[in-house]
Design a protein around this motif. Structure first.
Motif, PDB file in Angstrom:
ATOM      1  N   LEU A  85       0.828  -1.205   0.000  1.00  0.00           N
ATOM      2  CA  LEU A  85       0.000   0.000   0.000  1.00  0.00           C
ATOM      3  C   LEU A  85       0.867   1.262   0.000  1.00  0.00           C
ATOM      4  O   LEU A  85       0.558   2.231  -0.693  1.00  0.00           O
ATOM      5  N   TYR A  86       1.946   1.241   0.762  1.00  0.00           N
ATOM      6  CA  TYR A  86       2.836   2.408   0.795  1.00  0.00           C
ATOM      7  C   TYR A  86       3.421   2.687  -0.584  1.00  0.00           C
ATOM      8  O   TYR A  86       3.439   3.833  -1.045  1.00  0.00           O
ATOM      9  N   LYS A  87       3.896   1.647  -1.254  1.00  0.00           N
ATOM     10  CA  LYS A  87       4.483   1.830  -2.585  1.00  0.00           C
ATOM     11  C   LYS A  87       3.466   2.417  -3.555  1.00  0.00           C
ATOM     12  O   LYS A  87       3.782   3.320  -4.325  1.00  0.00           O
ATOM     13  N   ARG A  88       2.245   1.945  -3.499  1.00  0.00           N
ATOM     14  CA  ARG A  88       1.208   2.452  -4.402  1.00  0.00           C
ATOM     15  C   ARG A  88       0.796   3.880  -4.036  1.00  0.00           C
ATOM     16  O   ARG A  88       0.546   4.696  -4.915  1.00  0.00           O
ATOM     17  N   ARG A  98      -1.095   6.144  -6.846  1.00  0.00           N
ATOM     18  CA  ARG A  98      -2.013   5.239  -7.541  1.00  0.00           C
ATOM     19  C   ARG A  98      -3.436   5.371  -7.030  1.00  0.00           C
ATOM     20  O   ARG A  98      -4.379   5.048  -7.725  1.00  0.00           O
ATOM     21  N   PHE A  99      -3.581   5.814  -5.779  1.00  0.00           N
ATOM     22  CA  PHE A  99      -4.920   6.007  -5.217  1.00  0.00           C
ATOM     23  C   PHE A  99      -4.914   7.203  -4.285  1.00  0.00           C
ATOM     24  O   PHE A  99      -3.888   7.553  -3.719  1.00  0.00           O
ATOM     25  N   GLU A 100      -6.085   7.830  -4.173  1.00  0.00           N
ATOM     26  CA  GLU A 100      -6.242   8.974  -3.279  1.00  0.00           C
ATOM     27  C   GLU A 100      -7.128   8.640  -2.080  1.00  0.00           C
ATOM     28  O   GLU A 100      -7.039   9.277  -1.044  1.00  0.00           O
ATOM     29  N   ARG A 101      -8.009   7.655  -2.267  1.00  0.00           N
ATOM     30  CA  ARG A 101      -8.954   7.278  -1.211  1.00  0.00           C
ATOM     31  C   ARG A 101      -8.913   5.768  -1.052  1.00  0.00           C
ATOM     32  O   ARG A 101      -8.915   5.041  -2.039  1.00  0.00           O
ATOM     33  N   LEU A 102      -8.896   5.293   0.206  1.00  0.00           N
ATOM     34  CA  LEU A 102      -8.800   3.865   0.474  1.00  0.00           C
ATOM     35  C   LEU A 102      -9.752   3.472   1.592  1.00  0.00           C
ATOM     36  O   LEU A 102      -9.832   4.152   2.613  1.00  0.00           O
TER      37      LEU A 102
END
Length: 169
Positions: free
Chosen positions: A100-103, A108-112
């Motif tokens: 998740l940190y790498k992405r 790669r994403f703004e909201r999770l």
């Protein structure tokens, strides 16, 4: 005109808007998905799938639990055996937090939204980087890894809207 995130949330109260990423995990399987639908009709698409072989503890331990003497007396105490199954689950959670940190670092994403078995969710909370934590908009202690994606989306939306819906009255 495509509704904005704010418009979608006002109408539906679900933060599972278009472009929101969802991590669905337990101690052995993880799905990283993106909502390519909208808050009213979420459609999760898998971006990454991880599996970990983690046999039961009885199949991983090689020896009986150890024992030690309690000093000069004849009493002996058992030493608790290592829980290999749990250690493997903890390592899996650590691997997920690194992924998740790498992405997040590559934008790669703004909201999770994190949906995980309660113990794994706790492990992830303790291990995710602040760059990932700043993008987490919801956490749900649920085990949904073996459900179809449409059911996962429906359950997440229902749970999130029940948590944010205005009180009756």
């Amino acid at each position: 005109m495509t509704p904005t995130h704010v418009d979608q949330i006002r109408r539906n109260h679900s933060p599972l808007t278009n472009g929101t990423w969802v991590l669905v995990a337990d101690g052995e399987k993880a799905l990283l998905c993106e909502n390519i639908g909208d808050a009213d009709h979420p459609l999760l698409e898998v971006r990454r799938e991880d599996h970990q072989e983690n046999p039961p503890n009885r199949d991983q331990g090689a020896h009986k639990p150890g024992r030690f003497n309690d000093g000069p007396s004849v009493h002996r105490s058992a030493v608790e055996d290592t829980d290999w199954h749990r250690l493997a689950q903890d390592r899996f959670a650590q691997d997920l937090s690194e992924m998740l940190y790498k992405r997040a670092h590559r934008h790669r994403f703004e909201r999770l939204i994190i949906v995980a078995a309660p113990r794994i969710l706790g492990e992830l909370r303790g291990q995710i980087h602040k760059e990932v934590a700043s993008r987490v908009i919801a956490e749900l202690p649920m085990t949904l890894t073996n459900h179809p994606l449409d059911e996962v989306a429906t359950r997440i939306s229902a749970r999130l809207t029940e948590d944010t819906s205005p009180p009756d009255g």
